[in-house]
Design a protein around this motif. Structure first.
Motif, PDB file in Angstrom:
ATOM      1  N   LYS A 112       1.209 -42.537  32.928  1.00 52.57           N
ATOM      2  CA  LYS A 112       1.310 -42.932  31.518  1.00 52.57           C
ATOM      3  C   LYS A 112       0.807 -44.365  31.346  1.00 52.57           C
ATOM      4  N   GLY A 113       1.139 -45.239  32.306  1.00 53.70           N
ATOM      5  CA  GLY A 113       0.675 -46.615  32.255  1.00 53.70           C
ATOM      6  C   GLY A 113      -0.841 -46.724  32.283  1.00 53.70           C
ATOM      7  N   LEU A 114      -1.475 -45.849  33.052  1.00 49.93           N
ATOM      8  CA  LEU A 114      -2.937 -45.808  33.088  1.00 49.93           C
ATOM      9  C   LEU A 114      -3.505 -45.413  31.737  1.00 49.93           C
ATOM     10  N   LYS A 115      -2.949 -44.340  31.164  1.00 47.80           N
ATOM     11  CA  LYS A 115      -3.470 -43.821  29.899  1.00 47.80           C
ATOM     12  C   LYS A 115      -3.206 -44.765  28.739  1.00 47.80           C
ATOM     13  N   ASP A 116      -2.106 -45.535  28.832  1.00 46.30           N
ATOM     14  CA  ASP A 116      -1.762 -46.471  27.762  1.00 46.30           C
ATOM     15  C   ASP A 116      -2.476 -47.817  27.894  1.00 46.30           C
ATOM     16  N   GLY A 117      -3.169 -48.026  29.017  1.00 48.64           N
ATOM     17  CA  GLY A 117      -3.885 -49.281  29.216  1.00 48.64           C
ATOM     18  C   GLY A 117      -3.063 -50.382  29.852  1.00 48.64           C
ATOM     19  N   VAL A 118      -1.837 -50.075  30.263  1.00 49.96           N
ATOM     20  CA  VAL A 118      -1.013 -51.077  30.955  1.00 49.96           C
ATOM     21  C   VAL A 118      -1.585 -51.334  32.348  1.00 49.96           C
ATOM     22  N   ILE A 119      -1.928 -50.259  33.056  1.00 46.41           N
ATOM     23  CA  ILE A 119      -2.557 -50.364  34.377  1.00 46.41           C
ATOM     24  C   ILE A 119      -4.065 -50.376  34.169  1.00 46.41           C
ATOM     25  N   ASP A 120      -4.709 -51.423  34.658  1.00 46.93           N
ATOM     26  CA  ASP A 120      -6.116 -51.646  34.346  1.00 46.93           C
ATOM     27  C   ASP A 120      -7.085 -50.930  35.274  1.00 46.93           C
ATOM     28  N   ALA A 121      -6.699 -50.758  36.538  1.00 43.82           N
ATOM     29  CA  ALA A 121      -7.660 -50.250  37.525  1.00 43.82           C
ATOM     30  C   ALA A 121      -6.976 -49.383  38.577  1.00 43.82           C
ATOM     31  N   ILE A 122      -7.795 -48.625  39.280  1.00 46.73           N
ATOM     32  CA  ILE A 122      -7.343 -47.784  40.394  1.00 46.73           C
ATOM     33  C   ILE A 122      -8.097 -48.212  41.641  1.00 46.73           C
ATOM     34  N   VAL A 123      -7.398 -48.264  42.778  1.00 46.67           N
ATOM     35  CA  VAL A 123      -8.020 -48.675  44.037  1.00 46.67           C
ATOM     36  C   VAL A 123      -7.812 -47.599  45.099  1.00 46.67           C
ATOM     37  N   SER A 124      -8.611 -47.672  46.162  1.00 44.77           N
ATOM     38  CA  SER A 124      -8.436 -46.739  47.274  1.00 44.77           C
ATOM     39  C   SER A 124      -7.371 -47.230  48.245  1.00 44.77           C
ATOM     40  N   GLN A 125      -7.228 -48.550  48.359  1.00 44.92           N
ATOM     41  CA  GLN A 125      -6.404 -49.190  49.396  1.00 44.92           C
ATOM     42  C   GLN A 125      -6.758 -48.583  50.767  1.00 44.92           C
ATOM     43  N   HIS A 126      -8.048 -48.409  51.000  1.00 46.30           N
ATOM     44  CA  HIS A 126      -8.573 -47.851  52.255  1.00 46.30           C
ATOM     45  C   HIS A 126      -8.068 -48.684  53.432  1.00 46.30           C
ATOM     46  N   THR A 127      -7.239 -48.063  54.290  1.00 44.43           N
ATOM     47  CA  THR A 127      -6.629 -48.775  55.414  1.00 44.43           C
ATOM     48  C   THR A 127      -6.741 -47.945  56.683  1.00 44.43           C
ATOM     49  N   PRO A 128      -7.817 -48.113  57.444  1.00 43.38           N
ATOM     50  CA  PRO A 128      -8.002 -47.333  58.673  1.00 43.38           C
ATOM     51  C   PRO A 128      -7.043 -47.772  59.780  1.00 43.38           C
ATOM     52  N   GLN A 129      -6.587 -46.807  60.562  1.00 43.72           N
ATOM     53  CA  GLN A 129      -5.751 -47.082  61.736  1.00 43.72           C
ATOM     54  C   GLN A 129      -6.200 -46.179  62.882  1.00 43.72           C
TER      55      GLN A 129
END
Length: 421
Positions: free
Chosen positions: A294-311
């Motif tokens: 909901k925060g994404l659709k309402d514009g509260v959350i601005d961006a999405i990331v992968s947080q790509h973390t190889p191990q």
């Protein structure tokens, strides 16, 4: 790059006169020569069929970990950018979770020089404190003029309020951006998953939502006091969305992002004790996921990331409690977002446009004469993440060996093209 003609693709570019219509795009010597309904190419050219697919500016990832320098066995810049390109990204911000950390102009220069000539533009994010120890400010301005686009201690949350306040005030002087990973370690402790019904059921100590929201509250107060801007990385709770929403309404200069996996998986997935679901911040509840969407659709959350973390496998193929955090995600962000229910316009806004705006980087335009910075992707084509398709050095993903829906077909940038077969 040879002359490329992309045909019959649906253009996703808000504000463009041809937005959400079928177009052909001709690219020659890395530049867009024609954009229109029926484009004809002359001479020798390569055609990429975009029928049933979508074309937008290349995605930009605000949060990736490539390991270099120091952890090249997990990932290096070449394999990391290959994974990013396969996922549709033409730009990435590399976080300083390295050894040594990216905490001076030397490490920033190393990243910048190592990534030259790549299809994917690589932007270093410098450490906020020396050695990421949270005690003394790092050389922020020196790193800025060498190429750092923002500053954070990465997966180490800054526990000293005074240090965070000084960082915000100092960075304000040269329009620098501080990224905050919000987690109060005195509350989170060394716990391994979300605190709630599932952690109680599993008999595992959990990290409460309070550990995140109390730090977000603190940093919002600091940003307001110093009249500076702040960005929160990988928020994960309903309370965080509410706090940031109120701060934005109040006029505080705040932005935030969320990791793709926190929009899809929940702490219920941890019941299997599969260490591939061990991430930081932890997977939360269905209620939190609903609030994030909901925060994404309402514009509260601005961006999405992968947080790509190889191990490496020896850090993941172990008991859940002692496994390292993180998943490789660059190649599976698109399938995750489609499965989470986002439409193509939301995906392009949160994954291509807003991340660049947050870092104050130029946003590419699909117009004649501009450099071609493009991704062609399908929302219904299926593919499998396996040893053949995986571009990362590591394989720590809950999707590994599974068929997913949503495929990047081609990526163009810096007069180069990569196609996923």
């Amino acid at each position: 790059m040879a002359t490329i003609l992309i045909t019959s693709a649906t253009l996703v570019s808000a504000g463009h006169p041809l937005h959400m219509t079928s177009v052909d795009v001709l690219v020659k010597n890395g530049k867009i020569e024609q954009v229109g309904k029926k484009v004809k190419a002359e001479g020798k050219f390569e055609e990429i069929d975009g029928k049933g697919s979508y074309l937008s500016i290349g995605f930009f990832d605000l949060n990736v970990n490539f390991g270099e320098p120091g952890y090249e066995t997990k990932e290096d810049i070449q394999t990391g950018t290959a994974a990013s390109a396969a996922g549709g990204f033409t730009g990435v911000a590399v976080h300083p979770n390295t050894n040594p950390p990216i905490h001076s102009r030397s490490e920033v220069a190393l990243i910048v020089n190592s990534a030259k000539g790549n299809l994917v533009d690589v932007f270093p994010v410098g450490a906020l404190s020396k050695k990421r120890e949270g005690n003394e400010l790092a050389e922020l301005y020196d790193m800025k003029i060498t190429g750092a686009v923002a500053f954070t201690d990465g997966t180490r949350s800054v526990q000293q309020a005074g240090l965070m306040g000084r960082a915000l005030l100092y960075a304000k002087g040269f329009d620098g951006l501080i990224l905050s990973f919000a987690q109060d370690e005195s509350i989170a402790g060394d716990n391994k998953m979300n605190e709630g019904e599932v952690s109680t059921y599993l008999g595992m100590k959990g990290i409460p939502n309070l550990a995140e929201s109390i730090m977000i509250s603190r940093d919002l107060f600091l940003a307001e006091y110093n009249e500076s801007k702040i960005h929160f990385s990988t928020i994960s709770t309903e309370e965080s969305v509410d706090l940031i929403k109120k701060a934005k309404a109040k006029g505080i200069k705040v932005t935030c992002d969320v990791a793709a996996h926190n929009l899809l998986f929940t702490d219920e997935d941890v019941k299997s004790f599969d260490s591939h679901y061990k991430v930081s911040p932890p997977l939360r509840t269905k209620k939190d996921v609903k609030a994030l969407l909901k925060g994404l659709k309402d514009g509260v959350i601005d961006a999405i990331v992968s947080q790509h973390t190889p191990q490496e496998i020896e850090f993941k193929d172990v008991e859940f409690q002692i496994a390292k955090d993180g998943i490789i995600a660059s190649q599976t962000v698109l399938p995750m977002l489609l499965k989470a229910g986002l439409n193509v316009e939301q995906i392009v806004e949160k994954l291509a446009v807003n991340p660049r705006n947050i870092l104050n980087l130029p946003v590419p335009k699909i117009e004649v004469g501009n450099e071609a910075n493009l991704v062609l992707f399908s929302t219904d084509k299926k593919w499998t993440l396996d040893t053949k398709s995986n571009k990362s050095k590591s394989s720590n993903s809950p999707w590994f060996g599974q068929e997913v829906t949503g495929k990047v077909i081609a990526v163009l940038n810096n007069n180069q093209v990569i196609k996923n077969n």
